[in-house]
Structures are given as C-alpha cells and as structure tokens.
Motif scaffolding. Structure first.
Motif, PDB file in Angstrom:
ATOM      1  N   PHE A 162      21.232 -98.147   8.929  1.00 15.66           N
ATOM      2  CA  PHE A 162      21.253 -96.501   9.145  1.00 15.66           C
ATOM      3  C   PHE A 162      21.601 -96.100  10.651  1.00 15.66           C
ATOM      4  O   PHE A 162      22.544 -95.549  10.995  1.00 15.66           O
ATOM      5  N   ASN A 163      20.847 -96.621  11.433  1.00 13.77           N
ATOM      6  CA  ASN A 163      20.914 -96.383  12.936  1.00 13.77           C
ATOM      7  C   ASN A 163      22.375 -96.702  13.708  1.00 13.77           C
ATOM      8  O   ASN A 163      23.012 -96.265  14.056  1.00 13.77           O
ATOM      9  N   LEU A 164      22.841 -98.117  12.939  1.00 10.11           N
ATOM     10  CA  LEU A 164      24.067 -98.721  13.479  1.00 10.11           C
ATOM     11  C   LEU A 164      25.120 -97.623  13.086  1.00 10.11           C
ATOM     12  O   LEU A 164      26.036 -97.578  14.026  1.00 10.11           O
ATOM     13  N   VAL A 165      25.042 -97.255  11.838  1.00  9.13           N
ATOM     14  CA  VAL A 165      26.221 -96.428  11.339  1.00  9.13           C
ATOM     15  C   VAL A 165      26.214 -95.158  12.173  1.00  9.13           C
ATOM     16  O   VAL A 165      27.425 -94.757  12.862  1.00  9.13           O
ATOM     17  N   PHE A 166      25.180 -94.386  12.432  1.00  8.56           N
ATOM     18  CA  PHE A 166      25.147 -93.177  12.866  1.00  8.56           C
ATOM     19  C   PHE A 166      25.697 -93.247  14.516  1.00  8.56           C
ATOM     20  O   PHE A 166      26.003 -92.518  14.902  1.00  8.56           O
ATOM     21  N   ARG A 167      24.849 -94.454  15.179  1.00 10.93           N
ATOM     22  CA  ARG A 167      25.420 -94.676  16.649  1.00 10.93           C
ATOM     23  C   ARG A 167      26.795 -94.936  16.752  1.00 10.93           C
ATOM     24  O   ARG A 167      27.303 -94.530  17.629  1.00 10.93           O
ATOM     25  N   SER A 168      27.227 -95.378  15.643  1.00 11.78           N
ATOM     26  CA  SER A 168      28.705 -95.906  15.862  1.00 11.78           C
ATOM     27  C   SER A 168      29.524 -94.434  15.655  1.00 11.78           C
ATOM     28  O   SER A 168      30.527 -94.282  16.517  1.00 11.78           O
ATOM     29  N   ALA A 169      29.044 -93.465  14.927  1.00 17.24           N
ATOM     30  CA  ALA A 169      29.863 -92.314  14.738  1.00 17.24           C
ATOM     31  C   ALA A 169      29.739 -91.551  15.970  1.00 17.24           C
ATOM     32  O   ALA A 169      30.515 -90.914  16.506  1.00 17.24           O
ATOM     33  N   GLN A 170      28.565 -91.565  16.555  1.00 18.15           N
ATOM     34  CA  GLN A 170      28.057 -90.693  17.794  1.00 18.15           C
ATOM     35  C   GLN A 170      29.154 -91.142  18.967  1.00 18.15           C
ATOM     36  O   GLN A 170      29.381 -90.508  19.741  1.00 18.15           O
ATOM     37  N   LEU A 171      29.362 -92.584  19.017  1.00 17.28           N
ATOM     38  CA  LEU A 171      30.100 -93.319  19.858  1.00 17.28           C
ATOM     39  C   LEU A 171      31.439 -92.669  20.115  1.00 17.28           C
ATOM     40  O   LEU A 171      32.125 -92.383  20.933  1.00 17.28           O
ATOM     41  N   ILE A 172      32.063 -92.564  18.581  1.00  9.69           N
ATOM     42  CA  ILE A 172      33.349 -92.351  18.360  1.00  9.69           C
ATOM     43  C   ILE A 172      33.398 -90.928  18.826  1.00  9.69           C
ATOM     44  O   ILE A 172      34.337 -90.513  19.343  1.00  9.69           O
ATOM     45  N   VAL A 173      32.464 -90.169  18.479  1.00 13.71           N
ATOM     46  CA  VAL A 173      32.785 -88.599  18.441  1.00 13.71           C
ATOM     47  C   VAL A 173      32.622 -88.378  20.309  1.00 13.71           C
ATOM     48  O   VAL A 173      33.384 -87.560  20.682  1.00 13.71           O
ATOM     49  N   ALA A 174      31.656 -89.160  20.804  1.00 15.30           N
ATOM     50  CA  ALA A 174      31.468 -88.871  22.374  1.00 15.30           C
ATOM     51  C   ALA A 174      32.847 -89.384  23.109  1.00 15.30           C
ATOM     52  O   ALA A 174      33.189 -88.486  24.126  1.00 15.30           O
ATOM     53  N   ALA A 200      26.425 -89.065  26.101  1.00 20.83           N
ATOM     54  CA  ALA A 200      26.160 -89.689  24.586  1.00 20.83           C
ATOM     55  C   ALA A 200      26.903 -91.125  24.438  1.00 20.83           C
ATOM     56  O   ALA A 200      26.241 -91.718  23.454  1.00 20.83           O
ATOM     57  N   ALA A 201      27.844 -91.311  24.990  1.00 20.70           N
ATOM     58  CA  ALA A 201      28.841 -92.572  24.572  1.00 20.70           C
ATOM     59  C   ALA A 201      27.873 -93.692  25.206  1.00 20.70           C
ATOM     60  O   ALA A 201      27.781 -94.798  24.395  1.00 20.70           O
ATOM     61  N   VAL A 202      27.361 -93.509  26.319  1.00 27.28           N
ATOM     62  CA  VAL A 202      26.433 -94.824  26.961  1.00 27.28           C
ATOM     63  C   VAL A 202      25.324 -94.856  26.017  1.00 27.28           C
ATOM     64  O   VAL A 202      25.005 -95.968  25.603  1.00 27.28           O
ATOM     65  N   THR A 203      24.509 -93.536  25.604  1.00 23.54           N
ATOM     66  CA  THR A 203      23.474 -93.802  24.935  1.00 23.54           C
ATOM     67  C   THR A 203      23.925 -94.379  23.455  1.00 23.54           C
ATOM     68  O   THR A 203      23.079 -95.497  23.124  1.00 23.54           O
TER      69      THR A 203
END
Length: 161
Positions: free
Chosen positions: A16-28, A63-66
C-alpha cells in the motif's frame, strides 16, 4: 534470489505504502515540470520569478524527495517505521492544500480559449488536487495506524497488570 529476497517479507501495508508513494512521486514530478516551465521562461527573459511559482516548485520538490525516501524506506523497513513519519505527511498535505488554493483560485474559473498557458495551469491545478488527496490519504492512514498501535499497546499493558 539475492535482490528479490527483500520482497519476501512484504506485507500489505508495505505494498500500500509503495503504491501510494510511487503515485505521489509521479504527481510531484509533474507539478515541478508544470510550474518550472514558467520559471524557466521568466529566467530566459530576465524577469523576476513569481513567488507563487517558486512555492509550487518547492512543494513539488519536497514532495518528490519525501515520496522517494518513504518508498525506499517501505522496501527496507516495516510499515511501522514509515508510519511514524505521518506528521510530515500532514505538513505536505497542508502545503498541497495551500498550493491548490492559490492556483485553483487563479485558474479554475478562467476560460481557456486559445491560451495554452492557461490550459497548462488548469492541468497543473488538477495535479495539485491529486497531490492533496494522495498526501491526505497517506497522512490519515499513518495517523490511524499510530493511534491503533497506541491503543493496542495500552490494552497489552492493561492485561499484564
């Protein structure tokens, strides 16, 4: 087997965390790209960099770094370690809410007509809102996990007494 043995201990919370963080990275990264275009244009024309656009690129960069650090942490650590950082998720949620408010109020009501810059900024606002939602979900999930773990610890100590 070497590298893939890391994934043998994955739990649903790590996925769950990996999927959401990947989406956050793309959006950032998209947010950085959308707003950096105007900063680059201003720099080429020797004009000042508008603080709103600098803020947008700064929020996107944070956001990208985080997202990158938290996604790597979810691979190597249990979700418990990553979830304890939920306060920073709330900070980024507030920053994305501010970003969405600033640019949403500027561009949501604008008519696109033949102005490609306005269309690009409307798309950027959409990504701002998406970032807001993604960071809010991970912050809420981290908060929920933190509170439920504390309740479980209290119940566990109560049974021992």
């Amino acid at each position: 087997m070497g590298f893939f043995s890391i994934f043998s201990t994955f739990r649903k919370s790590n996925v769950f965390n990996l999927v959401f963080r990947s989406a956050q990275l793309i959006v950032a990264l998209v947010v950085i790209g959308m707003y950096a275009v105007d900063l680059n244009t201003a720099n080429k024309e020797d004009k000042y960099a508008d603080s709103k656009w600098v803020f947008a690129v700064t929020v996107g960069s944070l956001a990208a770094v985080t997202a990158l650090i938290f996604s790597l942490a979810s691979i190597f650590f249990q979700y418990r370690t990553v979830a304890l950082l939920f306060a920073w998720d709330w900070v980024l949620t507030i920053l994305f809410a501010t970003l969405s408010g600033i640019f949403g109020s500027m561009y949501i009501g604008e008519k696109v007509e033949y102005e490609s810059g306005v269309h690009r900024m409307k798309v950027a606002v959409g990504f701002d809102f998406t970032g807001l939602i993604l960071w809010c979900v991970t912050a809420a999930f981290g908060t929920w996990w933190f509170v439920s773990e504390r309740k479980a610890e209290r119940r566990g100590r109560g049974n021992k007494a």
